[in-house]
Write a protein that holds these residues in place. Structure first.
Motif, PDB file in Angstrom:
ATOM      1  N   ARG A 159       0.927  -1.178   0.072  1.00 16.70           N
ATOM      2  CA  ARG A 159      -0.007   0.206  -0.117  1.00 16.70           C
ATOM      3  C   ARG A 159       0.851   1.309   0.085  1.00 16.70           C
ATOM      4  N   ASP A 160       2.209   1.267   0.681  1.00 14.40           N
ATOM      5  CA  ASP A 160       2.589   2.505   0.904  1.00 14.40           C
ATOM      6  C   ASP A 160       3.551   2.623  -0.369  1.00 14.40           C
ATOM      7  N   MET A 161       3.705   1.510  -1.262  1.00 10.55           N
ATOM      8  CA  MET A 161       4.441   1.867  -2.488  1.00 10.55           C
ATOM      9  C   MET A 161       3.318   1.701  -3.595  1.00 10.55           C
ATOM     10  N   ARG A 162       2.016   1.882  -3.268  1.00  7.45           N
ATOM     11  CA  ARG A 162       0.852   1.960  -4.213  1.00  7.45           C
ATOM     12  C   ARG A 162       0.876   0.772  -5.109  1.00  7.45           C
ATOM     13  N   LEU A 163       0.880  -0.440  -4.248  1.00  8.41           N
ATOM     14  CA  LEU A 163       0.892  -1.545  -5.196  1.00  8.41           C
ATOM     15  C   LEU A 163      -0.045  -2.712  -4.302  1.00  8.41           C
ATOM     16  N   SER A 164      -0.734  -3.410  -5.113  1.00  7.25           N
ATOM     17  CA  SER A 164      -1.452  -4.403  -4.554  1.00  7.25           C
ATOM     18  C   SER A 164      -0.630  -5.500  -3.642  1.00  7.25           C
ATOM     19  N   PRO A 165      -1.285  -6.139  -2.751  1.00  7.73           N
ATOM     20  CA  PRO A 165      -0.585  -7.059  -2.038  1.00  7.73           C
ATOM     21  C   PRO A 165      -0.068  -7.994  -2.881  1.00  7.73           C
ATOM     22  N   ALA A 166      -0.779  -8.531  -3.868  1.00  7.35           N
ATOM     23  CA  ALA A 166      -0.265  -9.645  -4.833  1.00  7.35           C
ATOM     24  C   ALA A 166       0.976  -9.262  -5.688  1.00  7.35           C
ATOM     25  N   VAL A 167       0.990  -7.916  -6.008  1.00  9.29           N
ATOM     26  CA  VAL A 167       2.168  -7.576  -6.659  1.00  9.29           C
ATOM     27  C   VAL A 167       3.390  -7.329  -6.012  1.00  9.29           C
ATOM     28  N   ALA A 168       3.031  -6.696  -4.698  1.00 11.07           N
ATOM     29  CA  ALA A 168       4.216  -6.699  -3.760  1.00 11.07           C
ATOM     30  C   ALA A 168       4.646  -8.043  -3.424  1.00 11.07           C
ATOM     31  N   LEU A 228       5.363  12.164   4.840  1.00 14.49           N
ATOM     32  CA  LEU A 228       4.921  13.193   5.999  1.00 14.49           C
ATOM     33  C   LEU A 228       4.085  12.453   6.956  1.00 14.49           C
ATOM     34  N   THR A 229       4.173  12.527   8.253  1.00 16.08           N
ATOM     35  CA  THR A 229       3.125  12.334   9.173  1.00 16.08           C
ATOM     36  C   THR A 229       2.685  13.425  10.088  1.00 16.08           C
ATOM     37  N   ALA A 230       1.497  13.523  10.610  1.00 18.63           N
ATOM     38  CA  ALA A 230       0.975  14.390  11.780  1.00 18.63           C
ATOM     39  C   ALA A 230      -0.001  13.670  12.339  1.00 18.63           C
ATOM     40  N   PRO A 231      -0.434  14.425  13.548  1.00 17.85           N
ATOM     41  CA  PRO A 231      -1.820  14.170  14.054  1.00 17.85           C
ATOM     42  C   PRO A 231      -2.881  14.102  13.156  1.00 17.85           C
ATOM     43  N   LEU A 232      -4.060  13.418  13.731  1.00 21.49           N
ATOM     44  CA  LEU A 232      -5.152  13.364  12.724  1.00 21.49           C
ATOM     45  C   LEU A 232      -5.712  14.633  12.412  1.00 21.49           C
ATOM     46  N   GLY A 233      -6.281  15.417  13.427  1.00 18.03           N
ATOM     47  CA  GLY A 233      -6.789  16.699  13.327  1.00 18.03           C
ATOM     48  C   GLY A 233      -6.067  17.716  12.952  1.00 18.03           C
ATOM     49  N   LEU A 234      -4.804  17.603  13.309  1.00 17.26           N
ATOM     50  CA  LEU A 234      -3.914  18.800  12.778  1.00 17.26           C
ATOM     51  C   LEU A 234      -3.788  18.553  11.212  1.00 17.26           C
ATOM     52  N   ARG A 263       3.299  11.546   0.438  1.00 19.22           N
ATOM     53  CA  ARG A 263       2.709  10.410   1.033  1.00 19.22           C
ATOM     54  C   ARG A 263       2.473  10.911   2.393  1.00 19.22           C
ATOM     55  N   LEU A 264       1.063  11.197   2.556  1.00 18.02           N
ATOM     56  CA  LEU A 264       0.746  11.636   4.040  1.00 18.02           C
ATOM     57  C   LEU A 264       0.137  10.510   4.805  1.00 18.02           C
ATOM     58  N   ARG A 265       0.591  10.304   6.043  1.00 20.76           N
ATOM     59  CA  ARG A 265      -0.088   9.324   6.993  1.00 20.76           C
ATOM     60  C   ARG A 265      -0.197  10.124   8.164  1.00 20.76           C
ATOM     61  N   LEU A 266      -1.590  10.071   8.618  1.00 19.38           N
ATOM     62  CA  LEU A 266      -2.138  10.470   9.730  1.00 19.38           C
ATOM     63  C   LEU A 266      -2.551   9.801  10.716  1.00 19.38           C
ATOM     64  N   SER A 267      -2.051   9.962  11.933  1.00 14.99           N
ATOM     65  CA  SER A 267      -2.259   9.156  13.223  1.00 14.99           C
ATOM     66  C   SER A 267      -2.046   9.938  14.644  1.00 14.99           C
ATOM     67  N   ASP A 268      -3.118   9.811  15.448  1.00 15.07           N
ATOM     68  CA  ASP A 268      -2.827  10.414  16.965  1.00 15.07           C
ATOM     69  C   ASP A 268      -1.984   9.532  17.584  1.00 15.07           C
ATOM     70  N   ARG A 269      -1.459   8.290  17.540  1.00 15.82           N
ATOM     71  CA  ARG A 269      -0.640   7.304  17.955  1.00 15.82           C
ATOM     72  C   ARG A 269       0.865   7.768  17.757  1.00 15.82           C
ATOM     73  N   ILE A 325      10.018   8.180   7.811  1.00 18.17           N
ATOM     74  CA  ILE A 325       9.424   9.427   7.772  1.00 18.17           C
ATOM     75  C   ILE A 325      10.369  10.513   7.426  1.00 18.17           C
ATOM     76  N   ASP A 326      10.307  11.330   6.405  1.00 18.64           N
ATOM     77  CA  ASP A 326      10.964  12.651   6.261  1.00 18.64           C
ATOM     78  C   ASP A 326      10.530  13.783   7.118  1.00 18.64           C
ATOM     79  N   LEU A 327       9.244  14.134   7.302  1.00 17.60           N
ATOM     80  CA  LEU A 327       9.019  15.114   8.010  1.00 17.60           C
ATOM     81  C   LEU A 327       7.796  14.642   9.132  1.00 17.60           C
ATOM     82  N   ALA A 328       7.882  15.006  10.321  1.00 11.92           N
ATOM     83  CA  ALA A 328       6.723  14.494  11.046  1.00 11.92           C
ATOM     84  C   ALA A 328       6.326  15.863  12.108  1.00 11.92           C
TER      85      ALA A 328
END
Length: 297
Positions: free
Chosen positions: A24-33, A96-102, A124-130, A139-142
């Motif tokens: 998913r992170d590489m924009r591939l299906s599980p089968a292709v990965a 990039l990553t950040a807390p959900l709301g922010l 590629r932005l990943r959002l999580s409060d964890r 991650i390049d920038l959090a």
């Protein structure tokens, strides 16, 4: 797909702990990965990963291969960054990553404008409060609210983010309005909690200096937006960043509680692995976002 791209898939699968997540992170299906991993194993005649229905682990040789493959990819990324700095047209993937709301309110709206200016960069932005492991997750920038603790990362402060205690008018009519910090002990406090969360108290600015208040309530969640929704529904008092609740206060849906002893403002900024600081695309986005985000506080 080239051998180098197969290496990238393998590294992300190991880092994220599953073929599905790595693909998913590489924009591939599980089968292709999965096929990319099998291609590597067939190429070398060894098993790199142990797969079960519940977990995925590296074999001994797979771990050694991962360490070397990661170095190869990091070296190539650094070489690409050097070329980009000379050409004036940085290219590649920026994670990039950040807390959900922010992330939803402040970071995500910046990305289309940035990508329009820099067509060779993918975001590629990943959002999580964890909490996330910035180095292991590549991650390049959090983007971060609070006190950074990891000295292995470079902290760039952007602004102080005011926080407010808020509740719905219906809740205050039913439960009463706190007149002083000690009154919070008698109220339903809505808390942001998850494993290793530190929000078991609120720190308020008082005339005598910051004061930690132990708070409790029947509701807690690991998503800040859920806390705001609960406050709007009249379930208690929430401690939220001002940018998340300002419109609700203006509209009368929420009321600020204890305005003379507000929560201590949170630092807002970005964390970057030191080795990524020289990457032009990282510097470009960090500078672009800092200029824009200072206007939000």
């Amino acid at each position: 797909m080239s051998y180098l791209e197969s290496l990238r898939v393998f590294v992300r699968v190991v880092e994220l702990g599953s073929i599905t997540a790595g693909g998913r992170d590489m924009r591939l299906s599980p089968a292709v990965a999965s096929n990319r991993i099998k291609d590597l194993e067939n190429r070398f005649g060894v098993r790199l990963l142990n797969r079960t229905t519940r977990r995925l682990t590296t074999t001994e040789i797979g771990r050694a291969f991962y360490d070397q493959a990661r170095r190869v990819i990091e070296t190539l990324d650094e070489a690409e960054a050097v070329v980009g700095s000379y050409s004036g047209a940085p290219r590649g993937v920026l994670r990039l990553t950040a807390p959900l709301g922010l992330g939803r309110r402040l970071i995500a709206p910046l990305i289309p404008a940035f990508c329009n200016e820099h067509e060779g960069i993918e975001i590629r932005l990943r959002l999580s409060d964890r909490s996330v492991n910035i180095v292991e997750d590549g991650i390049d920038l959090a983007y971060f609210l609070g006190e950074p603790a990891d000295s292995a990362l470079k902290w760039r402060k952007i602004a102080d983010c005011p926080r407010l205690l808020v509740a719905a008018p219906d809740y205050l009519k039913r439960a009463g309005t706190p007149a002083e910090p000690d009154d919070l002990i008698q109220h339903e406090c809505l808390l942001l909690r998850f494993p290793r969360s530190t929000e078991y108290f609120w720190t308020l600015e008082t005339p005598d200096g910051p004061r930690k208040m132990t708070v409790a309530g029947r509701f807690d969640a690991d998503d800040g937006d859920v806390l705001t929704d609960w406050a709007l529904a009249g379930h208690g008092i929430a401690n939220r960043p001002s940018y998340e609740v300002a419109d609700h206060i203006t509209a009368g849906r929420l009321v600020e509680v204890l305005p003379d002893t507000r929560p201590v403002a949170a630092q807002f900024g970005s964390l970057t692995p030191h080795r990524r600081l020289q990457d032009p695309k990282v510097r470009l986005f960090a500078d672009f976002a800092a200029r824009k985000l200072k206007q939000s506080f």
